[in-house]
Scaffold this active site. Structure first.
Site, mmCIF file in Angstrom:
data_model
loop_
_atom_site.group_PDB
_atom_site.id
_atom_site.type_symbol
_atom_site.label_atom_id
_atom_site.label_comp_id
_atom_site.label_asym_id
_atom_site.label_seq_id
_atom_site.Cartn_x
_atom_site.Cartn_y
_atom_site.Cartn_z
ATOM 1 N N ARG A 37 0.805 -1.213 0.000
ATOM 2 C CA ARG A 37 0.000 0.000 0.000
ATOM 3 C C ARG A 37 0.847 1.277 0.000
ATOM 4 O O ARG A 37 0.484 2.290 0.584
ATOM 5 C CB ARG A 37 -0.978 0.043 1.193
ATOM 6 C CG ARG A 37 -2.005 -1.071 1.186
ATOM 7 C CD ARG A 37 -3.043 -0.831 0.106
ATOM 8 N NE ARG A 37 -4.172 -1.728 0.222
ATOM 9 C CZ ARG A 37 -5.329 -1.415 0.817
ATOM 10 N NH1 ARG A 37 -5.514 -0.228 1.314
ATOM 11 N NH2 ARG A 37 -6.293 -2.291 0.878
ATOM 12 N N ARG A 41 -3.187 6.736 0.105
ATOM 13 C CA ARG A 41 -3.585 7.900 0.879
ATOM 14 C C ARG A 41 -2.527 8.515 1.787
ATOM 15 O O ARG A 41 -2.718 9.615 2.280
ATOM 16 C CB ARG A 41 -4.846 7.566 1.698
ATOM 17 C CG ARG A 41 -6.070 7.466 0.807
ATOM 18 C CD ARG A 41 -7.224 6.857 1.545
ATOM 19 N NE ARG A 41 -6.875 5.501 1.971
ATOM 20 C CZ ARG A 41 -7.631 4.762 2.779
ATOM 21 N NH1 ARG A 41 -8.737 5.261 3.287
ATOM 22 N NH2 ARG A 41 -7.254 3.538 3.092
ATOM 23 N N ARG A 50 -6.355 12.226 -6.911
ATOM 24 C CA ARG A 50 -7.601 11.477 -6.803
ATOM 25 C C ARG A 50 -8.827 12.371 -6.564
ATOM 26 O O ARG A 50 -9.963 11.881 -6.601
ATOM 27 C CB ARG A 50 -7.483 10.472 -5.645
ATOM 28 C CG ARG A 50 -6.811 9.159 -5.998
ATOM 29 C CD ARG A 50 -7.708 8.296 -6.876
ATOM 30 N NE ARG A 50 -9.084 8.337 -6.420
ATOM 31 C CZ ARG A 50 -9.543 7.704 -5.358
ATOM 32 N NH1 ARG A 50 -8.762 6.926 -4.677
ATOM 33 N NH2 ARG A 50 -10.802 7.835 -4.987
ATOM 34 N N ASP A 86 -6.902 -2.542 -7.433
ATOM 35 C CA ASP A 86 -7.487 -3.094 -6.220
ATOM 36 C C ASP A 86 -7.879 -4.535 -6.495
ATOM 37 O O ASP A 86 -8.134 -4.901 -7.648
ATOM 38 C CB ASP A 86 -8.712 -2.292 -5.765
ATOM 39 C CG ASP A 86 -9.095 -2.671 -4.341
ATOM 40 O OD1 ASP A 86 -8.480 -2.154 -3.398
ATOM 41 O OD2 ASP A 86 -9.983 -3.525 -4.172
ATOM 42 N N TYR A 161 -15.443 -10.715 0.574
ATOM 43 C CA TYR A 161 -16.198 -9.519 0.149
ATOM 44 C C TYR A 161 -17.464 -9.913 -0.607
ATOM 45 O O TYR A 161 -18.524 -9.322 -0.408
ATOM 46 C CB TYR A 161 -15.333 -8.615 -0.732
ATOM 47 C CG TYR A 161 -14.226 -7.928 0.040
ATOM 48 C CD1 TYR A 161 -14.518 -6.868 0.893
ATOM 49 C CD2 TYR A 161 -12.915 -8.345 -0.065
ATOM 50 C CE1 TYR A 161 -13.516 -6.249 1.615
ATOM 51 C CE2 TYR A 161 -11.904 -7.730 0.661
ATOM 52 C CZ TYR A 161 -12.208 -6.695 1.495
ATOM 53 O OH TYR A 161 -11.213 -6.091 2.224
HETATM 54 O O1 1CP Z 1 0.518 0.550 -3.174
HETATM 55 C C1 1CP Z 1 -0.464 -0.229 -3.150
HETATM 56 O O2 1CP Z 1 -0.364 -1.336 -2.636
HETATM 57 C C2 1CP Z 1 -1.747 0.271 -3.745
HETATM 58 C C3 1CP Z 1 -2.528 -0.704 -4.539
HETATM 59 C C4 1CP Z 1 -3.580 -1.470 -3.751
HETATM 60 C C5 1CP Z 1 -3.502 -2.803 -3.353
HETATM 61 C C6 1CP Z 1 -2.311 -3.742 -3.462
HETATM 62 C C7 1CP Z 1 -4.865 -1.001 -3.384
HETATM 63 C C8 1CP Z 1 -5.363 0.348 -3.590
HETATM 64 N N1 1CP Z 1 -5.578 -2.049 -2.852
HETATM 65 C C9 1CP Z 1 -4.771 -3.139 -2.810
HETATM 66 C C10 1CP Z 1 -5.124 -4.485 -2.386
HETATM 67 C C11 1CP Z 1 -6.266 -4.704 -1.487
HETATM 68 N N2 1CP Z 1 -7.507 -4.114 -1.506
HETATM 69 C C12 1CP Z 1 -6.279 -5.698 -0.478
HETATM 70 C C13 1CP Z 1 -5.137 -6.621 -0.202
HETATM 71 C C14 1CP Z 1 -4.080 -5.951 0.577
HETATM 72 C C15 1CP Z 1 -4.416 -5.561 1.990
HETATM 73 O O3 1CP Z 1 -4.788 -6.429 2.774
HETATM 74 O O4 1CP Z 1 -4.279 -4.363 2.286
HETATM 75 C C16 1CP Z 1 -7.527 -5.655 0.145
HETATM 76 C C17 1CP Z 1 -8.006 -6.503 1.297
HETATM 77 C C18 1CP Z 1 -8.291 -4.659 -0.509
HETATM 78 C C19 1CP Z 1 -9.691 -4.291 -0.241
HETATM 79 C C20 1CP Z 1 -9.815 -2.827 0.053
HETATM 80 N N3 1CP Z 1 -9.770 -1.883 -0.932
HETATM 81 C C21 1CP Z 1 -9.916 -2.181 1.289
HETATM 82 C C22 1CP Z 1 -9.942 -2.850 2.660
HETATM 83 C C23 1CP Z 1 -11.337 -2.853 3.221
HETATM 84 C C24 1CP Z 1 -11.500 -3.804 4.376
HETATM 85 O O5 1CP Z 1 -12.061 -4.904 4.168
HETATM 86 O O6 1CP Z 1 -11.085 -3.479 5.496
HETATM 87 C C25 1CP Z 1 -9.972 -0.796 1.042
HETATM 88 C C26 1CP Z 1 -10.108 0.311 2.027
HETATM 89 C C27 1CP Z 1 -9.867 -0.637 -0.384
HETATM 90 C C28 1CP Z 1 -9.813 0.617 -1.167
HETATM 91 C C29 1CP Z 1 -8.466 0.970 -1.639
HETATM 92 N N4 1CP Z 1 -7.648 0.152 -2.413
HETATM 93 C C30 1CP Z 1 -6.486 0.833 -2.737
HETATM 94 C C31 1CP Z 1 -6.578 2.137 -2.144
HETATM 95 C C32 1CP Z 1 -5.537 3.215 -2.271
HETATM 96 C C33 1CP Z 1 -7.809 2.205 -1.463
HETATM 97 C C34 1CP Z 1 -8.362 3.374 -0.702
HETATM 98 C C35 1CP Z 1 -9.411 4.058 -1.510
HETATM 99 C C36 1CP Z 1 -9.086 5.455 -1.894
HETATM 100 O O7 1CP Z 1 -7.951 5.944 -1.845
HETATM 101 O O8 1CP Z 1 -10.065 6.110 -2.313
#
Ligand code: 1CP
Length: 351
Positions: A37, A41, A50, A86, A161
């Site tokens: 990640r 953010r 964004r 994502d 999910y």
């Molecule tokens: O640098 C990076 O890694 C960014 C790319 C990335 C990756 C690898 C994003 C962007 N998401 C993910 C994978 C991801 N998404 C996982 C696996 C990794 C982990 O466990 O962190 C999971 C479980 C998700 C699902 C997800 N997407 C969540 C978690 C929700 C929960 O169940 O608690 C969230 C908040 C997102 C949204 C998301 N994905 C990525 C970003 C930057 C965001 C935030 C949204 C935004 O900025 O508007």
């Protein structure tokens, strides 16, 4: 090798990169480091870009995905980029009505819970992955000798999910389905394995030099259930890229008790969360597996001397393993001061 001749692992651009060497079991002179990640953010330049744009829209607009992927590489000098996308993107591309709601995460219009719901799921049209291929190929062109890591969600985490309809703590509905209707469960996970596997393969074909499968919520399973009801599907997902020879990484949160079973799906490197010291993870894996991890994300907000001592301890314990890629034990928390990440990179690189 079945990758195209202009792939960075074939034309040699990333073959000797510290990250690729470590994933292949080597000890490069420079300690490789990147952060799960790292794009996102915690970076003001990400928040600016964004503004006014939905998360999935950003993921599917190649110029935006490319720029966001490159931001942390420019800023922190990390040894790899991770593709900005994502885990739910391939679900969306296969026609699932999913959105990423700010402050919450992926939310489905309608959860997938019955045999009928699962039969109604459609396969992923390979052309739908065009924006992913385009974003990856233009990102890789900018990265030069820095490898891009492609990633995808493992079938269980995706099912958590799909069945819940959104984020959940214990994934109760998913686990209920697993026990009460094993046939529907298996059909759902097979579908998810192929959709997520195709997403990962598209990134590898377009130029990713490594592939990471995230099973973030696997920690809610017993070893028996993992082996019987989940691991075969994770293996199926990974099979989509195994024949390319690209280095593979498998990571789960809360996975200390099932590390050898996770290794069993066939990945080269195992990502370890912050709960288990790397020397102990190495012992549990028999001393033959490259490890990735595992700075406690909570310590990113600690005073620098406390964090630096912890990073050095992680590096020391990582030396017990055949190879080590420094990373966090889970993703960068959004409130993290990005300068702290830059400092960790400098420390790891010995500056
Ligand atoms: O640098 C990076 O890694 C960014 C790319 C990335 C990756 C690898 C994003 C962007 N998401 C993910 C994978 C991801 N998404 C996982 C696996 C990794 C982990 O466990 O962190 C999971 C479980 C998700 C699902 C997800 N997407 C969540 C978690 C929700 C929960 O169940 O608690 C969230 C908040 C997102 C949204 C998301 N994905 C990525 C970003 C930057 C965001 C935030 C949204 C935004 O900025 O508007």
């Amino acid at each position: 090798m079945i990758l195209p001749p202009d792939h960075p692992l074939v034309d040699g651009r990333t073959t000797a990169a510290p990250l690729v060497r470590a994933y292949r079991g080597d000890r490069p002179e420079r300690q490789p480091v990147w952060f799960m990640r790292q794009a996102g953010r915690s970076l003001p330049e990400y928040r600016a870009l964004r503004e006014g744009q939905g998360m999935l829209e950003a993921c599917l607009t190649p110029d935006v995905a490319t720029e966001i992927t490159l931001q942390p590489v420019r800023r922190h000098q990390v040894d790899a980029a991770i593709f900005f996308s994502d885990i739910v993107v391939p679900l969306k591309l296969a026609g699932v009505d999913v959105d990423i709601v700010p402050g919450r995460g992926p939310v489905l219009a309608k959860p997938i819970r019955t045999a009928l719901d699962v039969t109604a799921l459609r396969p992923l049209d390979p052309e739908a992955l065009d924006p992913i291929r385009q974003a990856v190929s233009q990102t890789v062109a900018e990265l030069g000798s820095t490898p891009l890591i492609g990633f995808a969600g493992a079938p269980f985490t995706l099912a958590a999910y799909l069945v819940e309809g959104g984020p959940s703590k214990e994934h109760l509905a998913a686990r209920t389905l697993m026990y009460s209707d094993p046939h529907t469960w298996a059909a759902l996970l097979n579908w998810a394995a192929d959709v997520t596997g195709q997403f990962l393969r598209a990134q590898v074909d377009a130029g990713a030099s490594a592939a990471q499968l995230f099973d973030s919520w696997v920690g809610s399973l017993s070893k028996q259930n993992y082996l019987k009801r989940v691991a075969p599907h994770s293996k199926r997902a990974l099979r989509h890229v195994i024949d390319t020879g690209v280095p593979t990484v498998h990571f789960g949160v809360g996975s200390s008790e099932i590390l050898p079973e996770m290794k069993g799906i066939g990945a080269d490197t195992i990502g370890v969360d912050w709960r288990l010291p790397l020397d102990e993870a190495n012992r549990r894996l028999g001393g033959t597996t490259p490890l990735q991890g595992n700075i406690d994300p909570a310590l990113l907000a600690a005073p620098w001397p406390v964090l630096a001592a912890h990073v050095r301890d992680v590096l020391d314990r990582g030396r017990e393993a055949p190879a080590h890629v420094l990373n966090l034990g889970h993703g960068v928390p959004p409130e993290t001061d990005p300068d702290v990440l830059t400092r960790i990179v400098a420390l790891a690189h010995g500056a």
